[in-house]
Design an enzyme around this catalytic site. Structure first.
Site, mmCIF file in Angstrom:
data_model
loop_
_atom_site.group_PDB
_atom_site.id
_atom_site.type_symbol
_atom_site.label_atom_id
_atom_site.label_comp_id
_atom_site.label_asym_id
_atom_site.label_seq_id
_atom_site.Cartn_x
_atom_site.Cartn_y
_atom_site.Cartn_z
ATOM 1 N N VAL A 1 1.125 -1.475 0.111
ATOM 2 C CA VAL A 1 0.023 0.026 -0.176
ATOM 3 C C VAL A 1 0.549 0.943 0.404
ATOM 4 O O VAL A 1 1.472 1.781 0.677
ATOM 5 C CB VAL A 1 -0.877 0.042 1.243
ATOM 6 C CG1 VAL A 1 -1.509 1.114 1.114
ATOM 7 C CG2 VAL A 1 -1.595 -1.590 1.487
ATOM 8 N N PRO A 2 1.061 1.873 -1.355
ATOM 9 C CA PRO A 2 2.157 2.611 -1.110
ATOM 10 C C PRO A 2 2.340 3.489 -1.158
ATOM 11 O O PRO A 2 2.498 5.000 -2.005
ATOM 12 C CB PRO A 2 2.928 2.046 -3.137
ATOM 13 C CG PRO A 2 1.612 2.577 -3.451
ATOM 14 C CD PRO A 2 0.216 1.453 -2.625
ATOM 15 N N CYS A 3 2.614 4.670 0.580
ATOM 16 C CA CYS A 3 3.000 5.243 0.726
ATOM 17 C C CYS A 3 4.050 6.542 0.403
ATOM 18 O O CYS A 3 3.417 7.528 0.729
ATOM 19 C CB CYS A 3 2.499 5.102 2.287
ATOM 20 S SG CYS A 3 3.781 4.522 3.126
ATOM 21 N N HIS A 4 4.286 5.215 0.118
ATOM 22 C CA HIS A 4 5.741 6.285 -0.922
ATOM 23 C C HIS A 4 5.538 7.577 -1.962
ATOM 24 O O HIS A 4 6.804 8.402 -1.967
ATOM 25 C CB HIS A 4 7.220 5.191 -0.664
ATOM 26 C CG HIS A 4 6.604 4.263 -1.713
ATOM 27 N ND1 HIS A 4 6.345 3.240 -1.512
ATOM 28 C CD2 HIS A 4 7.493 4.349 -2.978
ATOM 29 C CE1 HIS A 4 6.077 2.880 -2.763
ATOM 30 N NE2 HIS A 4 6.610 2.796 -4.303
ATOM 31 N N ARG A 5 4.547 7.371 -2.343
ATOM 32 C CA ARG A 5 3.537 7.717 -3.581
ATOM 33 C C ARG A 5 3.326 9.088 -3.152
ATOM 34 O O ARG A 5 2.794 9.436 -4.116
ATOM 35 C CB ARG A 5 3.315 6.199 -3.911
ATOM 36 C CG ARG A 5 3.678 5.702 -4.789
ATOM 37 C CD ARG A 5 2.915 4.832 -5.734
ATOM 38 N NE ARG A 5 4.059 3.367 -6.118
ATOM 39 C CZ ARG A 5 3.265 2.285 -6.657
ATOM 40 N NH1 ARG A 5 1.316 2.328 -6.782
ATOM 41 N NH2 ARG A 5 4.155 1.239 -6.787
#
Length: 175
Positions: free
Chosen positions: A134-138
């Protein structure tokens, strides 16, 4: 009784740990240690199972992602550690921001339709129990990268965004 099984994948950012329930990946950590496993087990309130067959897909997909070979995760996600609000915001992120793309905190706030302001979106990103998949880095600030609570902080975020091709590699960057 529900159980959790753990998979660890060595990466440039450290040994990434995935906690997999019968429903899917429920939690991750940028550090594999007895303490990290205990924290996750306590949060899930589950017994630990040694079940390599359950963790094989998560381990394989994470290894392929970090090798630059996987752009979209197919493993199931177990959302149980998230509140309804977190599920709505992180679910919107998960379904609308693909590999190599970013969204600002404000844009994600608008997309999610929750009424949460951009600052609140940052808090939700910081509490994401399943980073990378769940790509919170994006999620970035309007004027730069913004923060990141995983791994080595913003440097880990920078590395992940470079891996995905959103940021150009520096001279010392390698896969």
């Amino acid at each position: 009784m529900d159980t959790v099984a753990f998979a660890s994948v060595p990466t440039k950012l450290g040994d990434v740990l995935a906690a997999v329930t019968e429903d899917g990946v429920a939690a991750m950590s940028f550090q594999d240690s007895p303490a990290a496993r205990a924290r996750i087990t306590e949060r899930l309130k589950m017994a630990v199972a040694d079940d390599p067959s359950r963790t094989a897909s998560a381990r394989g997909e994470l290894a392929a992602y970090f090798a630059g070979e996987l752009r979209e995760f197919g493993v199931a996600v177990d959302w149980r550690l998230m509140s309804t609000l977190q599920r709505q915001v992180l679910g919107t992120l998960y379904t609308t921001v693909p590999y190599g793309r970013v969204v600002t905190y404000g844009e994600l706030a608008a997309r999610s339709g929750t009424g949460v302001p951009a600052r609140g979106i940052g808090s939700i990103m910081g509490s994401n129990p399943i980073p990378i998949i769940v790509p919170c880095h994006r999620v970035v600030a309007g004027n730069g990268l913004g923060g990141f609570s995983g791994g080595e902080g913003v440097e880990s975020k920078r590395w992940l965004l470079t891996l995905e091709g959103h940021l150009p590699p520096t001279l010392d960057w390698d896969l």
